[in-house]
Scaffold this motif. Sequence first.
Motif, PDB file in Angstrom:
ATOM      1  N   GLN A 188       4.298   5.547  -5.386  1.00 24.83           N
ATOM      2  CA  GLN A 188       4.439   5.496  -6.836  1.00 24.83           C
ATOM      3  C   GLN A 188       3.421   6.420  -7.515  1.00 24.83           C
ATOM      4  O   GLN A 188       3.760   7.154  -8.457  1.00 24.83           O
ATOM      5  N   GLU A 189       2.176   6.396  -7.040  1.00 23.31           N
ATOM      6  CA  GLU A 189       1.139   7.244  -7.617  1.00 23.31           C
ATOM      7  C   GLU A 189       1.441   8.713  -7.351  1.00 23.31           C
ATOM      8  O   GLU A 189       1.246   9.576  -8.227  1.00 23.31           O
ATOM      9  N   GLU A 190       1.957   9.005  -6.147  1.00 19.05           N
ATOM     10  CA  GLU A 190       2.313  10.385  -5.834  1.00 19.05           C
ATOM     11  C   GLU A 190       3.439  10.877  -6.740  1.00 19.05           C
ATOM     12  O   GLU A 190       3.416  12.022  -7.213  1.00 19.05           O
TER      13      GLU A 190
ATOM     14  N   GLY B  74      14.686  14.039 -17.802  1.00 17.26           N
ATOM     15  CA  GLY B  74      15.039  13.557 -16.471  1.00 17.26           C
ATOM     16  C   GLY B  74      13.857  13.253 -15.584  1.00 17.26           C
ATOM     17  O   GLY B  74      14.021  12.637 -14.523  1.00 17.26           O
ATOM     18  N   ILE B  75      12.646  13.660 -15.996  1.00 17.91           N
ATOM     19  CA  ILE B  75      11.457  13.400 -15.174  1.00 17.91           C
ATOM     20  C   ILE B  75      10.950  11.991 -15.450  1.00 17.91           C
ATOM     21  O   ILE B  75      10.919  11.546 -16.594  1.00 17.91           O
ATOM     22  N   GLY B  76      10.543  11.282 -14.415  1.00 16.09           N
ATOM     23  CA  GLY B  76      10.095   9.894 -14.524  1.00 16.09           C
ATOM     24  C   GLY B  76       8.708   9.753 -15.142  1.00 16.09           C
ATOM     25  O   GLY B  76       8.158  10.713 -15.702  1.00 16.09           O
ATOM     26  N   PRO B  77       8.128   8.544 -15.044  1.00 19.67           N
ATOM     27  CA  PRO B  77       6.832   8.249 -15.674  1.00 19.67           C
ATOM     28  C   PRO B  77       5.683   9.031 -15.044  1.00 19.67           C
ATOM     29  O   PRO B  77       5.757   9.497 -13.912  1.00 19.67           O
TER      30      PRO B  77
ATOM     31  N   ASN C  95       5.250  14.003 -11.291  1.00 19.11           N
ATOM     32  CA  ASN C  95       5.908  14.067 -12.607  1.00 19.11           C
ATOM     33  C   ASN C  95       4.980  14.697 -13.639  1.00 19.11           C
ATOM     34  O   ASN C  95       5.421  15.466 -14.511  1.00 19.11           O
ATOM     35  N   LEU C  96       3.680  14.348 -13.586  1.00 17.49           N
ATOM     36  CA  LEU C  96       2.710  14.936 -14.520  1.00 17.49           C
ATOM     37  C   LEU C  96       2.650  16.442 -14.341  1.00 17.49           C
ATOM     38  O   LEU C  96       2.632  17.198 -15.326  1.00 17.49           O
TER      39      LEU C  96
ATOM     40  N   THR D  51       0.831  -1.210   0.000  1.00 18.95           N
ATOM     41  CA  THR D  51       0.000   0.000   0.000  1.00 18.95           C
ATOM     42  C   THR D  51       0.864   1.259   0.000  1.00 18.95           C
ATOM     43  O   THR D  51       0.608   2.207  -0.754  1.00 18.95           O
ATOM     44  N   ASN D  52       1.900   1.245   0.818  1.00 20.02           N
ATOM     45  CA  ASN D  52       2.803   2.392   0.893  1.00 20.02           C
ATOM     46  C   ASN D  52       3.538   2.590  -0.432  1.00 20.02           C
ATOM     47  O   ASN D  52       3.704   3.718  -0.917  1.00 20.02           O
TER      48      ASN D  52
END
Length: 615
Positions: A139-141, A182-185, A146-147, A133-134
């Motif tokens: 990952q979603e944060e 350099g920014i991730g997914p 990144n978005l 969960t963490n």
Amino acid sequence: MEMERDKREENVQEAGLAERHGDTLHSEIDLADHHDATTDEVLEEEHIDYSHFTKHELANLVKDLAKEDNFKRVDNILREVKPLYDDMREKEKAEALIKFIAAGGIEEDFEYKGDESDLVFDANLKLIRDRRTNHLRQQEERKNDNLRRKQELLEKIRELADSQNSDAQFEQFKELQKEWKGIGPVPSAQAKTLWANYHALVDRFYDNQSIYFELKELDRKRNLEAKVELCVRAEKLADVEIIKDAIRELNELHHEFKHIGPVPKDDKEVVWQRFKAASDAVYAKRDQYLQKLQQELHGNLDLKAKLSDDVQEYSTFDSDRIKEWNQKTKDILEIQKRWEVIGGLPRAKAKEVNKKFWGAFKAFFNNKNAFFKKLDEEREKNLQLKNELVEKAHALKESHDWEKTSNELKVLQQRWKEIGPVPEKFREKVFKDFKDACDYFFDQRRTQHGKIENEQADNLRQKEEICTILESHAAAGTAAPEVLKDLQDRFNAIGFVPRKDISTIRNRYHEAVDKFVSHIQGFSEDDKSKLLLENQLSDLKNDPMAERKIYQKEQAIRKKISKVENDIALWKNNLEFFSRSQNAESVRAEFNDKIKEAGDHLKQLKDQLKLLKTI
């Protein structure tokens, strides 16, 4: 109003550019995305059949999974393991309830707490869920952040593309491109649109920079050089021996390739086809490896299918002899070892073959359990027969017809020996009841003989003299092992004493021996303990019920060993939890002291057991 209309037109133009660039964008990234998505599936690890794992093994498996970060693999395994474990726990709970009710309990009062494996399994399952969960939340944060950052960059690139030309403008643009890379997914729902808008704005920037055409062409040439270098690196991957490593590095090259800016239009298709050809060569080698792997798996399938056929005969085995069941058990366990040496199976066939093999395997042990359950029923019948003998013995014990009753009791004793064993939990009690009744009669008969009384009184006097000698040696400081051995043999050689004095003289003798041993000079505590145990065993050996008492002594030691081993295992397991706690040094030190003390005690118990087996 005019500004808003211009803004809407601008958005429409960007959307059109994004749509027009969609096909060219896919040509560079779809191949990598497709192979990246399928690589884990085709190169997945060998499927393991967990249906024959014990509760303890499943609990340890989940304990290991709690340390992993590959949550996809963890979830796949848990989907198989948890139903198996829950089924075992429910069966144990149902059996415990039956025993609870059989012992006189009420179902509403029943509370099942489980065992140590349940505690380990539940604690680590909760740990896995909390970590997953963490992980998903973080990952979603990260993706949302990144978005947001990429959307901010798009606004900066749009402003730069529409601004007036300047000397620093091109360098600013390259810095923005570098930051973008350099920014991730980002969340998958926005990824495609985001990429399309980005490439549309990049093309708008270059199209609007006609003054800097030469710089644009130079930058495209540099991008071409970078992509050619990636082609060279991709071509070398065909020689990498470890397929997984090659696929992993190729995915990284695809990531770099799609982040490099545009190349000259005449070279765009050429460099892409070269990179694609290098990728296809790696994927072809991967496919060849998988084909070979499939051949090995099918070879394993033939071997395990043969063992599955061989084990079928065990599913119908039946016998009324314990020895034959034990021999068949050894045979089927040997087949199991051969099964486990063989590697994995094709996924499509694994479930069917495993079900056939383990189905017969479980059927054999179910039948074996049924056989021993039947034995238990026979022991219940034996218990009933022996209880009847106990009643008859108690009915005879008050008789004064010494000769006739003696013969009748001896007949009962002979019949007792002919009846088979009874359930373990009743063995002690029923034997004691029978023996007490017989002993009572024969004790009464002995008291009728004056000669026996005189002999027993004399025996008592001799044993008291030996006790006095032991006590005097202890007081004078002349205690020695050889002296104890001689006095011990003399004491055991003396016959019976009056019944009323048996307990007293035995207690005095044991106290005298304890005091004697404690005053032996130059002997360690372990040596003294061993000497005392030897004395006790010698005393047991000369007891009329020696065999039974020695057996009881052995079982008592074994129970102590089992308890100490369980305590050590539990404390060590607790240490693993404390190792993750803060400010727990004192607790860990306390448990380490307990483990050391228990280890020393365990060694003494095992030494006692070895000595007991020498009798």
